[in-house]
Design a protein around this motif. Structure first.
Motif, PDB file in Angstrom:
ATOM      1  N   UNK A   1       0.804  -1.218   0.000  1.00 35.86           N
ATOM      2  CA  UNK A   1       0.000   0.000   0.000  1.00 35.86           C
ATOM      3  C   UNK A   1       0.831   1.259   0.000  1.00 35.86           C
TER       4      UNK A   1
ATOM      5  N   UNK B   1      -2.349   7.095   1.493  1.00 34.92           N
ATOM      6  CA  UNK B   1      -3.657   7.458   0.968  1.00 34.92           C
ATOM      7  C   UNK B   1      -4.504   6.291   0.504  1.00 34.92           C
ATOM      8  N   UNK B   2      -3.909   5.110   0.405  1.00 31.17           N
ATOM      9  CA  UNK B   2      -4.717   3.957  -0.033  1.00 31.17           C
ATOM     10  C   UNK B   2      -5.775   3.630   1.005  1.00 31.17           C
ATOM     11  N   UNK B   3      -6.826   2.989   0.544  1.00 28.58           N
ATOM     12  CA  UNK B   3      -7.882   2.594   1.464  1.00 28.58           C
ATOM     13  C   UNK B   3      -8.064   1.085   1.430  1.00 28.58           C
ATOM     14  N   UNK B   4      -8.117   0.512   2.586  1.00 36.45           N
ATOM     15  CA  UNK B   4      -8.272  -0.944   2.694  1.00 36.45           C
ATOM     16  C   UNK B   4      -9.639  -1.231   3.281  1.00 36.45           C
ATOM     17  N   UNK B   5     -10.434  -2.059   2.640  1.00 37.12           N
ATOM     18  CA  UNK B   5     -11.716  -2.409   3.264  1.00 37.12           C
ATOM     19  C   UNK B   5     -11.466  -3.222   4.529  1.00 37.12           C
ATOM     20  N   UNK B   6     -12.311  -2.953   5.525  1.00 37.86           N
ATOM     21  CA  UNK B   6     -12.074  -3.639   6.791  1.00 37.86           C
ATOM     22  C   UNK B   6     -12.477  -5.099   6.683  1.00 37.86           C
ATOM     23  N   UNK B   7     -11.705  -5.973   7.316  1.00 40.31           N
ATOM     24  CA  UNK B   7     -12.086  -7.385   7.333  1.00 40.31           C
ATOM     25  C   UNK B   7     -13.421  -7.507   8.031  1.00 40.31           C
TER      26      UNK B   7
ATOM     27  N   UNK C   1      -9.711  -4.933  13.429  1.00 39.60           N
ATOM     28  CA  UNK C   1      -9.123  -3.696  12.921  1.00 39.60           C
ATOM     29  C   UNK C   1      -7.684  -3.627  13.374  1.00 39.60           C
TER      30      UNK C   1
ATOM     31  N   UNK D   1      -7.559   3.793  11.735  1.00 42.73           N
ATOM     32  CA  UNK D   1      -8.752   2.974  11.891  1.00 42.73           C
ATOM     33  C   UNK D   1      -9.840   3.809  12.539  1.00 42.73           C
TER      34      UNK D   1
ATOM     35  N   UNK E   1     -15.873   2.302   7.040  1.00 47.79           N
ATOM     36  CA  UNK E   1     -15.748   0.900   6.650  1.00 47.79           C
ATOM     37  C   UNK E   1     -14.404   0.619   6.032  1.00 47.79           C
TER      38      UNK E   1
ATOM     39  N   UNK F   1     -10.017   1.228   6.152  1.00 52.55           N
ATOM     40  CA  UNK F   1      -8.819   1.641   6.881  1.00 52.55           C
ATOM     41  C   UNK F   1      -7.996   2.480   5.917  1.00 52.55           C
TER      42      UNK F   1
ATOM     43  N   UNK G   1      -4.465   4.299   4.834  1.00 50.21           N
ATOM     44  CA  UNK G   1      -3.023   4.254   5.036  1.00 50.21           C
ATOM     45  C   UNK G   1      -2.512   5.681   5.160  1.00 50.21           C
TER      46      UNK G   1
END
Lengths: 430, 528
Positions: free
Chosen positions: A85, A88-94, A99, B425, B430, B432, B434
């Motif tokens: 990553x 600024x990238x966005x990761x969908x939460x598991x 978290x 977080x 919905x 996360x 970076x």
């Protein structure tokens, strides 16, 4: 620099046993719940195991400490291993809600959010929890001349007895006293004689001196001959036998092994009796257990045969009651024994047996403290003939308890109901 | 001691023996004396079996501990997990004592015993001996005696006052123990000395009487002489009566704010029996002994792992161990510094930082910078370039805790090596986000954020007593700080209030104060 190497492996084991016991006490309720939940599904073989593993859920002993609620606020967390990553990238939460919240930095690991854990109980502990609070109802002490049990009670000091019963202290005192008394007289005389002897010697009286010297020797010899212990000194402790009121009980286990009982029904019956057997042997030191199984005839068997061998035939229920009465008259007179009976059947009976059954059942109920009847029915067929007969007797005899059992998992709860102090006597459960 | 021209491995094969262990100890010490120069304490090595190791786990590693159900529960969990193969017990465990006591598992191979000796008996030993937190806050030559005293005292109290009463007192004290630390070492007065010669604390010793008198007096009127004027009063006694000022509920002060809650309770609770105070004190002092270890996990394990690797390498270079042993030890070191990764294992595991990995990496990085620096190192840590690595190592061991070690010495190479990043977080989102990655732009933020992770307050709320209305209804007031909206969990707040109420005996209030605005965010009470 000096150093030491010590082998600690030989140190006594079980250093944490007291702590374990304390935990079991505190978590008592949770442990009991877990044991009872487990007991519903025990195979007959397994009840007797040396070690039982039980799983506790939420023992109510969560060790609360002040902590942060990370999930309710914005957290900036440093993570390792970011190969993908960019800023600024966005990761969908598991979806499992995991978290980036870090684990707490405390040394203790008890707050990890798992309430459930598993450990082993020893056989006695397990059975203890299983049968806690249960008892044979109406167990009366029977006082009887034929009774064999006595305790010894201390009853005083006497002057004869066997050497192990010798009371050394008293004996010694008495001997001291006697020796002092004997010595006093002799020593007084010895003093006189010596004084006179001296006088005689001074006066030059040979004859008198010789006589006195001889007397002196005699006295000294007599002093030396005083015995340490004499028969008059010796004392013994004495114990009497006091009859003990005994609570003796006999449990008659009556099992129907006729053809109408399928494998499943027989299994349920055996579970019930296995529980009963364990209950009695762990809880009571002196209970006789008589195993009677019947189809169209009844026979007394030993425990091995009762639980493990196969047998089949027609159904005449009254035979087992008749057999029970025979054995009882022969070996267990009701004046000295508390008599109990537990019967398991599917309720099916030879139609012409009803009168005999009622008659023998009434006779049994006269002499027992408690009669537990469980009817095993995997299909609800409505009242059986046996059930109806017993029902009619139950009104007059409040110490008859009747229950129905349909599944193996119901055996343990029913067992508990039957033997709780509040009693299942007189009540019926459908 | 080994000397002579031809060296051969001092053991072969997996089985250990007492002679081999002694020889291992001596060889490791020799290398330390010759090359590292780390001051050490004497070592006491104890060989234990699995049950004894599980015992140690359950009681913080302390060989003596007072009896409590929580220890029983912890033991049961550990033991069952171990017996079912779900968990491995450590190869070693070591105690901050003098002599340093290490437990070695009997099931270790000789290679592992050697590794453990290097790791614990040299590495951890050096850390306990030289680190300022341990030197100033613990008395290692005394801890075992104190624990024996504590255990005996509690047994005595149980017999005299009943197990239940004692157990409950300990339960309540346990709830509050993590918030009962002195963040800054300070003088506490005469009665902080521990008297272990008396087999049990007498119920009313002189000190106890003095304390009880003080508490009683605090509840009475101040005894200010109404005849004298304020100026005369001030001259005579040095005490100036307070002026009238606006009362905000939270400014009732008995003494100055006290961060060590159990200390405050022990000295000031109006309702505890003397034996209960002593128990509260025991719980506090045992935790005070453990507190430095919580703050130095990364530094301590990093040091020990680095020392283990160093000594093992040197032994291999001198042919004192064979290849098989060396590889086995390297394998174990590699296992122990394994660090999960964000992209492979997910955000939760990526945030789980292995203290061994981080600590070892920092130490190895600093070593490299001393011996073979490059241009980036010279930019970042000019003081390290060309320094004597021995001196720097001792400095790292002695003068830092985790937070300051990371803050001062986390370098860009380590950040890149671990591919560190900052994730944001937000519970209301919905996704996360970076925030930072390990590049020039992000290094500073990462370093500071990671350092803050090792602040005690990151894990434990800074609950402190601010005062009590001793002249009024004797209610007790506490406060903690809310940063960035982070509050205590409801259940732990309730648990803390309940325990406080039990120990104090009168109403208790906790308020949460926002760090930025100074405003009270919420306030809860118990026993009102």
């Amino acid at each position: 620099m000096t150093y030491w190497v010590i082998d600690r492996r030989q140190a006594p084991k079980g250093r944490n046993l007291p702590n374990r016991l304390r935990y079991l006490e505190r978590a008592r309720r949770a442990v009991k719940r877990a044991v009872r939940r487990q007991a519903r599904n025990l195979a007959i073989r397994d009840v007797d195991k040396d070690e039982q593993r039980i799983t506790i859920q939420s023992d109510g002993l969560a060790e609360i400490v002040p902590e942060w609620d990370y999930g309710q606020c914005v957290n900036d967390v440093v993570v390792f291993g970011n190969f993908m990553f960019d800023r600024g990238d966005r990761i969908p939460k598991p979806s499992a809600g995991g978290s980036g919240g870090g684990a707490g930095g405390r040394a203790s690991d008890s707050g990890e959010g798992e309430d459930e854990f598993t450990f082993s109980l020893g056989k006695d502990e397990f059975l203890g929890y299983l049968f806690e609070g249960l008892e044979l109802p109406d167990l009366k002490p029977r006082d009887d001349e034929a009774v064999e049990e006595h305790t010894r009670k201390y009853a005083g000091i006497v002057d004869t007895g066997p050497p192990p019963m010798m009371d050394l202290r008293r004996t010694w005192f008495r001997s001291s006293g006697r020796r002092v008394a004997l010595r006093i007289a002799l020593e007084a005389e010895l003093e006189e004689v010596r004084a006179a002897l001296e006088k005689a010697r001074d006066a030059g009286d040979e004859e008198e001196a010789g006589r006195l010297a001889k007397r002196e020797k005699e006295i000294l010899k007599a002093l030396g001959r005083i015995p340490m212990f004499d028969d008059v000194d010796v004392r013994y402790r004495f114990y009497t036998k006091v009859p003990q009121p005994t609570t003796r009980a006999v449990m008659f286990c009556l099992m129907d092994v006729s053809g109408s009982m399928g494998e499943k029904e027989k299994d349920i019956a055996k579970r019930f009796f296995m529980l009963l057997y364990l209950f009695l042997t762990t809880r009571y030191a002196r209970v006789d257990i008589v195993f009677i199984r019947h189809h169209h005839t009844a026979e007394e068997v030993d425990e091995e045969k009762f639980f493990y061998s196969r047998e089949s035939g027609g159904t005449v229920v009254s035979t087992c009651l008749e057999k029970m009465l025979d054995i009882q008259k022969e070996r267990y007179p009701e004046e000295s024994w508390n008599i109990y009976a537990a019967q398991a059947s599917d309720g099916d009976n030879f139609e012409y047996d009803a009168n005999r059954l009622a008659k023998y059942a009434e006779m049994c109920l006269e002499i027992v403290q408690y009669f537990a009847y469980i009817e095993i029915e995997s299909m609800r067929r409505g009242s059986t003939s046996v059930w109806r007969i017993y029902e009619s007797l139950a009104a007059k005899h409040p110490h008859l308890a009747m229950r129905r059992v349909a599944e193996a998992s119901e055996v343990y709860p029913v067992f508990r109901e039957l033997f709780s102090p509040k009693g299942g006597a007189g009540k019926e459960a459908v | 001691m080994r000397s002579g021209t031809s060296k051969r491995p001092f053991f072969e094969g997996p089985s250990w023996s007492f002679e081999k262990i002694c020889e291992a100890m001596e060889l490791c010490e020799e290398i330390n004396d010759r090359e590292l120069g780390l001051p050490l304490r004497r070592n006491q090595i104890e060989i234990v079996n699995a049950e004894q190791m599980a015992d140690a786990y359950a009681s913080f590693g302390l060989p003596v501990m007072y009896r409590h159900w929580s220890i029983g529960k912890s033991f049961l969990k550990t033991w069952d997990k171990y017996c079912r193969g779900k968990m491995n017990l450590a190869y070693e465990m070591i105690l901050n004592s003098d002599p340093c006591i290490s437990y070695l598992m009997e099931t270790n191979t000789m290679a592992m015993q050697l590794a453990v000796i290097a790791h614990a008996c040299i590495g951890h030993n050096a850390f306990f001996t030289n680190n300022w937190l341990f030197k100033t806050r613990t008395q290692p030559d005394f801890i075992i005696d104190y624990l024996l005293y504590a255990r005996n005292y509690i047994e005595w109290a149980e017999e005299k006052y009943g197990q239940r009463a004692v157990e409950r007192t300990i339960d309540w004290a346990h709830v509050l123990r993590y918030v009962s630390v002195d963040k800054f070492q300070r003088r506490r007065g005469r009665d902080e000395g521990v008297d272990v010669d008396s087999k049990q604390k007498p119920e009313t010793s002189d000190e106890m009487e003095a304390m009880l008198r003080r508490i009683k007096r605090a509840g009475e009127s101040r005894g200010v002489n109404p005849e004298k004027s304020n100026e005369e009063e001030e001259e005579e006694t040095g005490y100036s009566p307070p002026g009238v000022r606006e009362i905000r509920e939270s400014s009732w002060i008995l003494d100055s704010p006290e961060e060590n809650i159990l200390y405050y309770i022990e000295k000031n609770s109006p309702s505890l029996e003397p034996w209960q105070r002593e128990i509260v004190r025991i719980v506090r002092l045992v935790w005070a002994y453990m507190y430095p270890q919580v703050l130095t996990k990364v530094a301590n394990e990093g040091t020990a792992t680095w020392v283990e690797r160093y000594i093992t390498n040197r032994l291999r270079e001198e042919d004192l161990i064979d290849n098989g042993t060396w590889l086995e030890i390297l394998h174990s070191i590699t296992d122990v510094i394994f660090q999960p990764e964000l992209t492979t294992h997910g955000p939760r595991w990526g945030a789980h930082i292995n203290p061994y990995a981080l600590g070892y990496a920092i130490l190895a990085d600093v070593e490299r910078m001393c011996k073979t620096p490059d241009e980036e190192d010279a930019r970042w840590f000019p003081d390290l370039v060309g320094s004597d690595w021995r001196k720097v190592l001792l400095h790292l061991i002695s003068d830092f805790d985790d937070q300051s070690l990371v803050y001062e010495y986390l370098g860009p190479k380590v950040m890149r090596k671990f591919r560190m990043a900052i994730l944001c977080d937000d519970p209301n989102s919905e996704e996360i986000v970076v925030r930072e990655i390990a590049d020039d732009q992000g290094y500073d933020k990462i370093r500071k954020t990671l350092a803050a992770r090792y602040d005690y307050e990151f894990s434990v709320p800074d609950l402190s007593v601010i005062g009590a209305k001793m002249k009024g209804d004797r209610s007790l007031y506490l406060r903690y700080t809310v940063r960035g909206g982070r509050k205590m969990t409801k259940s732990s707040l309730e648990g803390a209030l309940h325990a406080l109420w039990r120990l104090w005996g009168y109403p208790v209030f906790i308020e949460a104060v926002d760090a930025e605005t100074g405003k009270t965010v919420e306030r809860f009470g118990c026993g009102t």
